[in-house]
Structures are given as C-alpha cells and as structure tokens.
Motif scaffolding. Structure first.
Motif, PDB file in Angstrom:
ATOM      1  N   ARG A 175      -0.127  28.132 -92.306  1.00 36.50           N
ATOM      2  CA  ARG A 175      -0.256  26.744 -92.736  1.00 36.50           C
ATOM      3  C   ARG A 175       0.890  26.403 -93.671  1.00 36.50           C
ATOM      4  N   SER A 182       0.803  29.103 -96.609  1.00 32.16           N
ATOM      5  CA  SER A 182      -0.420  29.889 -96.612  1.00 32.16           C
ATOM      6  C   SER A 182      -0.525  30.607 -95.270  1.00 32.16           C
ATOM      7  N   HIS A 215      -3.092  34.767 -97.903  1.00 33.39           N
ATOM      8  CA  HIS A 215      -2.393  34.197 -99.054  1.00 33.39           C
ATOM      9  C   HIS A 215      -2.485  32.684 -98.954  1.00 33.39           C
ATOM     10  N   VAL A 216      -2.778  32.038-100.083  1.00 30.76           N
ATOM     11  CA  VAL A 216      -2.886  30.583-100.095  1.00 30.76           C
ATOM     12  C   VAL A 216      -2.279  30.034-101.375  1.00 30.76           C
ATOM     13  N   GLN A 217      -1.612  28.900-101.258  1.00 31.92           N
ATOM     14  CA  GLN A 217      -1.063  28.199-102.416  1.00 31.92           C
ATOM     15  C   GLN A 217      -1.732  26.835-102.497  1.00 31.92           C
ATOM     16  N   ARG A 218      -2.322  26.541-103.656  1.00 26.06           N
ATOM     17  CA  ARG A 218      -3.106  25.319-103.847  1.00 26.06           C
ATOM     18  C   ARG A 218      -2.464  24.418-104.888  1.00 26.06           C
ATOM     19  N   LYS A 261      -1.546  30.491-106.676  1.00 22.06           N
ATOM     20  CA  LYS A 261      -1.103  31.335-105.565  1.00 22.06           C
ATOM     21  C   LYS A 261      -2.031  32.544-105.490  1.00 22.06           C
TER      22      LYS A 261
END
Length: 263
Positions: free
Chosen positions: A32, A57, A78-81, A108
């Motif tokens: 993503r 992500s 892994h995700v970045q918000r 992160k």
C-alpha cells in the motif's frame, strides 16, 4: 460561527496477491502507498501545509495446513500512519518544543504475528501471538496542562488463546485468555492505555427455539501505568484494580424471521 481550522486529504493505492504454492501452502502479500496532506488554517499569517507523498505499508503471510487439519501462519507487516486531526490540530495541543503539534511525525509500526487454529467435530481451538516495534509512536500527555503530543519509540507484545467445546448437541463451552504488555522505550516506562490480563468463560444452550447463555469475564489488576499519558481515547489516571462481571442472556424465536432477545 463555524471557522475552518484544518483540512486533511488522503489518497491510497493497495494491491494484494495470493499464491497457492501447494495444496497445503498459501502465501499472501500486500503493498500500500498513501499520500497524506494537511493544512493548518489557525494562523492566517503562516502557510502551514504538510505533504507526505509516500507512506509505504506492506505485509507478507505464510499459511500451512497440517495433516491433522490445523492451520498455522506466520506474518510480517509494516505500516506508516499519518497523525489525525485530534493528534495535530484538535484541542490546540503542543509539541515537546512548545510549538503546535501540527508537524507530529507519522507512526511507523513493524509487527510479527504467529498463530495456529484447529477445528474438530466437537472441539475448536486457536492461539496467536504478536510482537511489534513502533517508531514515532504518538503519545499524548493530558496532564499537566497544556496537553502535549510527543513522538516516542515503543514496543508491545501479546498472546491470545481461545477454545470452544460442544459438551452436548445443545450445549457449548467457550473460554479465552488474552494478555498484552507495552513499553515506552524512549522513557523506559510502561506504555499507557494497555489492557490487563483478561479471561472469559462462557456457557451457551440452544435448542433452535430457545437459547440461553452466561459469560463470566475476569480482568486482572493493571499497575503498569503512566499517569497523565495515553491517546485520544483516554489517559492513565492510576492503577486499576481487578474486576469480574457476569452476563446472562436468553432468546426465543417467535418466527423464522423474528427472535426476541434479552440480556
């Protein structure tokens, strides 16, 4: 009168791929990419604009079905918000430097998940565990005033187990146990707003027309707190004693499309 204080925009692209490598082996992956923009209109004299053009992500998960019928999996993600309105503009919160919290950095998170599940004729069970590390975790200090928003490094891990057993054709016993432990790695303290060890035990009866159930929930004492800190939903105000609740419910099917439920 209504006054515009901020504007947020987000554009995201997501793709997922599933690969059945073998009859008992499945791989799943996803990517993503987000573009987040924000504008702060509270100070007309400044042009406060943020443009995070690439917040990547992704995840990959391996699933294996065993000869016993159990399914196991391992996943890494892994995700970045991007921080939301209430973490940047709402409530006129400040950063550590005393400036506006508008430029709070995105979170992160990198997380590892493992688990297994099994379903038999009368018994079904599952167990799962996770561990993550979060860079730039968004921590909110509500007291003392003024409210402050900080980026810290944090980690958490947890375990959950559940089982369901059919005692008889009309009787089912359910049980579960869940535990989470979080750490503020920057300050060397407990991570605020984390749930305590919790267990549930339920007994349900259903003959197709009538049904009844009881659920006993037990939560342990939580003394891993960081008073005055937390998130938008709330903040720690002190240790919480353990507690237990007992819930009862029943229902009657008046018609194939109508059921009356009380609890």
């Amino acid at each position: 009168p209504w006054v515009r204080d901020a504007k947020f925009a987000n554009l995201g692209l997501f793709s997922e791929l599933r690969w059945q490598a073998a009859p008992s082996t499945l791989w799943v992956g996803g990517l993503r990419l987000d573009r987040a923009q924000a504008w702060d209109y509270r100070n007309p004299a400044s042009t406060n604009k943020r443009d995070e053009s690439a917040l990547p992500s992704g995840f990959v998960r391996w699933e294996q079905t065993l000869a016993s019928g159990a399914t196991t999996y391992v996943g890494l993600g892994h995700v970045q918000r991007f921080p939301d309105f209430w973490e940047t503009v709402g409530g006129n919160r400040f950063s550590e430097t005393g400036n506006s919290a508008f430029h709070t950095r995105p979170e992160k998170t990198t997380q590892l998940d493992v688990g297994a599940s099994w379903k038999g004729e009368r018994l079904s069970a599952s167990v799962s565990a996770f561990y993550n590390r979060i860079n730039d975790y968004i921590l909110i200090r509500s007291t003392p005033a003024p409210a402050q928003v900080r980026n810290i490094d944090a980690s958490s891990h947890g375990l959950e187990a559940a089982l369901s057993y059919a005692l008889a054709p009309q009787w089912t016993l359910d049980a579960s146990l869940a535990h989470v432990r979080g750490k503020n790695r920057t300050d060397g303290t407990a991570l605020a707003q984390q749930p305590p060890l919790e267990g549930k035990l339920g007994l349900n009866w259903n003959n197709g027309t009538w049904s009844a159930g009881a659920l006993w929930r037990l939560a342990a004492r939580q003394d891993r707190v960081d008073i005055g800190k937390g998130n938008i939903a709330g903040q720690d105000i002190g240790p919480t004693p353990g507690f237990a609740t007992l819930s009862l419910n029943g229902s009657y099917r008046l018609h194939k499309r109508v059921r009356v439920i009380a609890g």
